[in-house]
Design a protein around this motif. Structure first.
Motif, PDB file in Angstrom:
ATOM      1  N   GLU A 175       0.756  -1.042   0.038  1.00  0.00           N
ATOM      2  CA  GLU A 175       0.180   0.141   0.042  1.00  0.00           C
ATOM      3  C   GLU A 175       1.129   1.076  -0.060  1.00  0.00           C
ATOM      4  OE1 GLU A 175      -3.711  -1.932   2.918  1.00  0.00           O
ATOM      5  OE2 GLU A 175      -1.962  -0.840   3.742  1.00  0.00           O
ATOM      6  N   SER A 176       0.445   2.482  -0.729  1.00  0.00           N
ATOM      7  CA  SER A 176       0.934   3.561  -0.843  1.00  0.00           C
ATOM      8  C   SER A 176       2.375   3.521  -1.085  1.00  0.00           C
ATOM      9  CB  SER A 176       1.050   4.305   0.656  1.00  0.00           C
ATOM     10  OG  SER A 176      -0.451   4.647   0.976  1.00  0.00           O
ATOM     11  N   ARG A 177       3.421   4.179  -0.420  1.00  0.00           N
ATOM     12  CA  ARG A 177       4.818   4.112  -0.482  1.00  0.00           C
ATOM     13  C   ARG A 177       5.338   3.628  -1.930  1.00  0.00           C
ATOM     14  NH1 ARG A 177       7.953   1.979   4.692  1.00  0.00           N
ATOM     15  NH2 ARG A 177       7.173   3.295   6.249  1.00  0.00           N
ATOM     16  N   PRO A 178       5.386   4.565  -2.796  1.00  0.00           N
ATOM     17  CA  PRO A 178       5.757   4.028  -4.274  1.00  0.00           C
ATOM     18  C   PRO A 178       7.229   3.679  -4.110  1.00  0.00           C
ATOM     19  CG  PRO A 178       5.249   6.425  -4.206  1.00  0.00           C
ATOM     20  CD  PRO A 178       4.697   5.905  -2.864  1.00  0.00           C
ATOM     21  N   ASN A 179       7.968   4.340  -3.249  1.00  0.00           N
ATOM     22  CA  ASN A 179       9.436   4.003  -3.395  1.00  0.00           C
ATOM     23  C   ASN A 179       9.703   2.308  -3.129  1.00  0.00           C
ATOM     24  OD1 ASN A 179       8.514   4.593  -0.532  1.00  0.00           O
ATOM     25  ND2 ASN A 179      10.611   3.505  -0.177  1.00  0.00           N
ATOM     26  N   VAL A 180       8.700   1.791  -2.708  1.00  0.00           N
ATOM     27  CA  VAL A 180       8.667   0.310  -2.447  1.00  0.00           C
ATOM     28  C   VAL A 180       8.930  -0.576  -4.024  1.00  0.00           C
ATOM     29  CG1 VAL A 180       7.672  -1.666  -2.035  1.00  0.00           C
ATOM     30  CG2 VAL A 180       7.394   0.287  -0.523  1.00  0.00           C
ATOM     31  N   THR A 181       8.638   0.254  -5.002  1.00  0.00           N
ATOM     32  CA  THR A 181       8.357  -0.205  -6.308  1.00  0.00           C
ATOM     33  C   THR A 181      10.044  -0.349  -6.807  1.00  0.00           C
ATOM     34  OG1 THR A 181       6.482   0.823  -6.653  1.00  0.00           O
ATOM     35  CG2 THR A 181       7.582   0.154  -8.711  1.00  0.00           C
ATOM     36  N   ALA A 182      10.662   0.496  -6.649  1.00  0.00           N
ATOM     37  CA  ALA A 182      12.010   0.783  -6.959  1.00  0.00           C
ATOM     38  C   ALA A 182      12.894  -0.200  -6.209  1.00  0.00           C
ATOM     39  CB  ALA A 182      12.624   2.099  -7.090  1.00  0.00           C
ATOM     40  N   ASP A 183      12.681  -0.054  -4.587  1.00  0.00           N
ATOM     41  CA  ASP A 183      13.547  -0.946  -3.824  1.00  0.00           C
ATOM     42  C   ASP A 183      13.413  -2.396  -4.269  1.00  0.00           C
ATOM     43  OD1 ASP A 183      14.273   1.610  -2.689  1.00  0.00           O
ATOM     44  OD2 ASP A 183      12.960   1.230  -0.854  1.00  0.00           O
ATOM     45  N   ALA A 184      12.064  -2.757  -4.185  1.00  0.00           N
ATOM     46  CA  ALA A 184      11.603  -4.228  -4.475  1.00  0.00           C
ATOM     47  C   ALA A 184      12.329  -4.822  -5.853  1.00  0.00           C
ATOM     48  CB  ALA A 184      10.096  -4.425  -4.682  1.00  0.00           C
ATOM     49  N   PHE A 185      12.306  -3.798  -6.723  1.00  0.00           N
ATOM     50  CA  PHE A 185      13.146  -4.301  -8.012  1.00  0.00           C
ATOM     51  C   PHE A 185      14.485  -4.477  -7.852  1.00  0.00           C
ATOM     52  CE2 PHE A 185      16.054  -2.770 -11.327  1.00  0.00           C
ATOM     53  CZ  PHE A 185      15.702  -3.875 -12.223  1.00  0.00           C
ATOM     54  N   GLY A 186      14.905  -3.553  -7.147  1.00  0.00           N
ATOM     55  CA  GLY A 186      16.646  -3.526  -7.120  1.00  0.00           C
ATOM     56  C   GLY A 186      17.151  -4.715  -6.176  1.00  0.00           C
ATOM     57  N   LEU A 187      16.514  -4.939  -5.176  1.00  0.00           N
ATOM     58  CA  LEU A 187      16.876  -6.238  -4.406  1.00  0.00           C
ATOM     59  C   LEU A 187      16.384  -7.769  -5.100  1.00  0.00           C
ATOM     60  CD1 LEU A 187      15.636  -4.835  -0.990  1.00  0.00           C
ATOM     61  CD2 LEU A 187      18.060  -5.276  -1.569  1.00  0.00           C
ATOM     62  N   CYS A 188      15.300  -7.828  -5.577  1.00  0.00           N
ATOM     63  CA  CYS A 188      15.024  -9.121  -6.263  1.00  0.00           C
ATOM     64  C   CYS A 188      15.860  -9.065  -7.615  1.00  0.00           C
ATOM     65  CB  CYS A 188      13.503  -8.796  -6.745  1.00  0.00           C
ATOM     66  SG  CYS A 188      12.532  -9.130  -5.425  1.00  0.00           S
ATOM     67  N   PHE A 189      16.177  -8.233  -8.356  1.00  0.00           N
ATOM     68  CA  PHE A 189      17.155  -8.342  -9.571  1.00  0.00           C
ATOM     69  C   PHE A 189      18.332  -8.704  -9.236  1.00  0.00           C
ATOM     70  CE2 PHE A 189      19.645  -6.034 -12.833  1.00  0.00           C
ATOM     71  CZ  PHE A 189      19.385  -6.964 -13.865  1.00  0.00           C
ATOM     72  N   LYS A 190      18.930  -8.076  -8.172  1.00  0.00           N
ATOM     73  CA  LYS A 190      20.373  -8.402  -7.763  1.00  0.00           C
ATOM     74  C   LYS A 190      20.550  -9.648  -7.382  1.00  0.00           C
ATOM     75  CE  LYS A 190      24.713  -7.315  -6.215  1.00  0.00           C
ATOM     76  NZ  LYS A 190      25.642  -6.355  -6.663  1.00  0.00           N
TER      77      LYS A 190
ATOM     78  N   GLY B  29      18.808 -12.227  -8.715  1.00  0.00           N
ATOM     79  CA  GLY B  29      18.342 -13.206  -9.604  1.00  0.00           C
ATOM     80  C   GLY B  29      16.877 -13.510  -9.665  1.00  0.00           C
ATOM     81  N   ASN B  30      15.934 -12.630  -8.977  1.00  0.00           N
ATOM     82  CA  ASN B  30      14.663 -13.296  -8.949  1.00  0.00           C
ATOM     83  C   ASN B  30      13.957 -12.188  -9.867  1.00  0.00           C
ATOM     84  OD1 ASN B  30      14.539 -15.157  -6.504  1.00  0.00           O
ATOM     85  ND2 ASN B  30      15.402 -13.212  -5.590  1.00  0.00           N
ATOM     86  N   SER B  31      12.693 -12.548 -10.331  1.00  0.00           N
ATOM     87  CA  SER B  31      11.806 -11.557 -10.994  1.00  0.00           C
ATOM     88  C   SER B  31      10.888 -11.240  -9.865  1.00  0.00           C
ATOM     89  CB  SER B  31      10.964 -12.298 -12.287  1.00  0.00           C
ATOM     90  OG  SER B  31      10.380 -13.276 -11.601  1.00  0.00           O
ATOM     91  N   VAL B  32      10.204 -10.057 -10.142  1.00  0.00           N
ATOM     92  CA  VAL B  32       9.171  -9.559  -9.247  1.00  0.00           C
ATOM     93  C   VAL B  32       7.784  -9.395  -9.803  1.00  0.00           C
ATOM     94  CG1 VAL B  32      10.222  -7.223  -9.153  1.00  0.00           C
ATOM     95  CG2 VAL B  32       8.901  -7.886  -7.067  1.00  0.00           C
ATOM     96  N   ILE B  33       6.684  -9.799  -9.176  1.00  0.00           N
ATOM     97  CA  ILE B  33       5.322  -9.073  -9.492  1.00  0.00           C
ATOM     98  C   ILE B  33       4.821  -8.390  -8.515  1.00  0.00           C
ATOM     99  CG2 ILE B  33       2.999  -9.832  -9.736  1.00  0.00           C
ATOM    100  CD1 ILE B  33       3.748 -12.273 -11.315  1.00  0.00           C
ATOM    101  N   LEU B  34       4.724  -6.867  -8.808  1.00  0.00           N
ATOM    102  CA  LEU B  34       4.331  -5.780  -8.007  1.00  0.00           C
ATOM    103  C   LEU B  34       2.714  -5.669  -7.987  1.00  0.00           C
ATOM    104  CD1 LEU B  34       7.153  -3.630  -8.433  1.00  0.00           C
ATOM    105  CD2 LEU B  34       6.927  -5.026  -6.492  1.00  0.00           C
ATOM    106  N   ARG B  35       2.035  -5.452  -6.910  1.00  0.00           N
ATOM    107  CA  ARG B  35       0.644  -4.948  -7.028  1.00  0.00           C
ATOM    108  C   ARG B  35       0.482  -4.214  -5.836  1.00  0.00           C
ATOM    109  NH1 ARG B  35      -4.413  -3.430  -5.079  1.00  0.00           N
ATOM    110  NH2 ARG B  35      -6.082  -4.144  -6.506  1.00  0.00           N
ATOM    111  N   GLY B  36       0.776  -2.910  -6.194  1.00  0.00           N
ATOM    112  CA  GLY B  36       0.638  -1.626  -5.176  1.00  0.00           C
ATOM    113  C   GLY B  36      -0.640  -1.398  -5.126  1.00  0.00           C
ATOM    114  N   GLY B  37      -1.106  -0.403  -4.187  1.00  0.00           N
ATOM    115  CA  GLY B  37      -2.231  -0.043  -3.757  1.00  0.00           C
ATOM    116  C   GLY B  37      -3.076   1.066  -4.955  1.00  0.00           C
ATOM    117  N   SER B  38      -4.276   1.003  -5.092  1.00  0.00           N
ATOM    118  CA  SER B  38      -4.933   1.945  -6.080  1.00  0.00           C
ATOM    119  C   SER B  38      -4.503   3.320  -5.861  1.00  0.00           C
ATOM    120  CB  SER B  38      -6.289   1.593  -6.161  1.00  0.00           C
ATOM    121  OG  SER B  38      -6.825   1.985  -4.792  1.00  0.00           O
ATOM    122  N   ASP B  39      -4.116   3.660  -4.457  1.00  0.00           N
ATOM    123  CA  ASP B  39      -3.877   4.970  -4.117  1.00  0.00           C
ATOM    124  C   ASP B  39      -2.578   5.591  -4.715  1.00  0.00           C
ATOM    125  OD1 ASP B  39      -2.470   3.318  -2.579  1.00  0.00           O
ATOM    126  OD2 ASP B  39      -2.486   4.361  -0.854  1.00  0.00           O
ATOM    127  N   ALA B  40      -1.815   4.409  -5.200  1.00  0.00           N
ATOM    128  CA  ALA B  40      -0.310   5.122  -5.813  1.00  0.00           C
ATOM    129  C   ALA B  40      -0.186   4.496  -7.167  1.00  0.00           C
ATOM    130  CB  ALA B  40       0.718   4.452  -5.106  1.00  0.00           C
TER     131      ALA B  40
END
Length: 439
Positions: A146-161, A163-174
């Protein structure tokens, strides 16, 4: 029902397309398959390729800064129209500084050691077999937040480093902010000729899609919920995908009888007011009766400068007219707002028992000059992070040197506390032989 007529899907409940066997494939199934395929390509990437991708994405976030800010402004405007409280709008809001921090987080992740492929142990058995453990990616990481759009970039960076792929489902508010950030991430990947499906945003905000995402066992390898207590409880209770629980933060600061009063007041002010809508903010103050009358006026002064409502027990209320009576419910509440509770105790033992009863396993702190009390507090408090003479606001992947975090785990299996790179790996046994057979 209309079927797919091009590269887009018509939305009727779940977006669907016709599979080769004539069965209908949902929007979420389609995304999960793409992410599963991407995870296999991610696992083959070397450290240099991953670092190259991270740096390219960091640059792209800065290059597309204005597009991201414009999108974020739309989310902020919508939140204000809905009457969302300011502390939660702060979690949602982006700025040039926050985007720069997102980019810097990715650069820090690039500079960290790659855990994938690390051999943790190697032992030779009497029969000559050499048996070891090696770190490997988890696979497909799903995150519901929920909220916190910075999670989008953080999650990608850690998952990518890792060797994982990531599916993100953020809140409608962001949704607009997340779309803009994912666009920048994909642009960075594209420029480095890397698979753009390594990050996939679930853009359908229908709650039915979340319910389906929680049932994607076999496609999503782990699910990480980040948000309020209701979201986390729903995912934990209903997911068939393994869950890493990131808990809410009813964080306490205990002011011991020997505490430095000025230090205590400054730490509490920081922990409560530096950002009120975050999970590592102090929500509950516990104070020893022997220092109550001396310390509380200074603490009240600091908190009232930020318009914090203070709810205290009967003894706390006698010290200051600025403190209003608390209820039993206050001891276990994560406010995420300009409110704090105050509980008076007569001993360290009572403080520890109170905190362990009402905390959420996140972050707890003691302010004291007594070394023995500090050690006892750290030993006996049941939480992911336990501080001595410091603000709870430091429970954060960036502050812990992880570059970013995927979340703060309050469970005890696999990962606990701020989750960095190692938490996004698992292990497998590797065995070397020279012809052994079992008799």
């Amino acid at each position: 029902m209309r079927l797919q007529t091009g590269s887009r899907y018509d939305k009727i409940g779940f977006n669907q397309k016709l599979k080769g066997d004539g069965m209908m494939e949902s929007y979420m199934q389609m995304l999960a398959k793409r992410s599963k395929d991407a995870s296999r390509s991610a696992a083959k990437l070397g450290t240099a390729d991953k670092n190259r991708g991270l740096l390219a994405v960091a640059d792209e976030l800065v290059a597309e800064q204005q597009l991201i800010l414009d999108a974020n402004a739309k989310d902020i405007e919508a939140a204000k129209k809905k009457g969302v409280k300011q502390s939660l709008i702060d979690r949602l809001e982006l700025s040039e500084r926050r985007i720069a921090d997102m980019a810097e987080g990715l650069r820090q992740i690039a500079a960290l050691d790659d855990p994938v492929g690390e051999v943790l142990s190697m032992k030779t058995r009497p029969n000559g077999l050499r048996i070891g453990q090696k770190r490997v990616p988890l696979g497909v990481v799903g995150i519901i937040y929920e909220s916190r759009p910075n999670v989008t970039a953080d999650a990608f960076g850690l998952c990518f480093k890792t060797g994982n792929s990531v599916i993100l489902r953020g809140g409608s508010d962001a949704i607009y902010s997340n779309q803009a950030i994912v666009h920048a991430v994909k642009d960075g990947l594209r420029k480095e000729k890397l698979n753009q499906d390594l990050i996939i945003l679930v853009e359908d905000t229908d709650r039915k899609v979340v319910n389906e995402m929680m049932k994607m066992h076999g496609w999503i390898d782990v699910l990480i919920p980040r948000g309020g207590a209701g979201l986390i409880a729903n995912v934990v209770a209903n997911s068939t995908v393994p869950v890493i629980e990131t808990g809410t933060g009813n964080c306490h600061i205990y002011v011991d009888e020997s505490a430095d009063i000025r230090m205590a007041a400054e730490i509490i002010e920081n922990a409560k007011t530096q950002r009120m809508g975050v999970c590592n903010a102090c929500e509950s103050l516990v104070i020893h009766s022997g220092i109550l009358s001396k310390a509380m006026p200074e603490i009240v002064k600091k908190l009232k400068a930020h318009n914090v409502e203070i709810r205290g027990d009967e003894r706390a209320c006698t010290v200051s007219k600025e403190i209003i009576p608390a209820s039993e419910e206050d001891w276990g509440t994560e406010y995420l707002d300009a409110v704090i509770s105050v509980k008076t105790v007569d001993s360290l033992r009572e403080a520890i028992d109170h905190i362990n009863r009402y905390n959420t396993g996140h972050s707890e702190s003691i302010i004291t000059k007594d070394y023995a009390n500090a050690l006892q507090f750290q030993d006996e408090i049941d939480a992911a992070a336990v501080y001595v003479n410091a603000s709870t606001r430091f429970t954060d992947g960036f502050e812990f040197g992880f570059g970013a975090e995927i979340g703060i785990s309050t469970q005890k299996l696999h990962a606990r506390g701020p989750m960095g790179l190692n938490a996004l790996t698992t292990t497998k046994y590797i065995i070397f032989g020279n012809g052994q057979i079992r008799k």
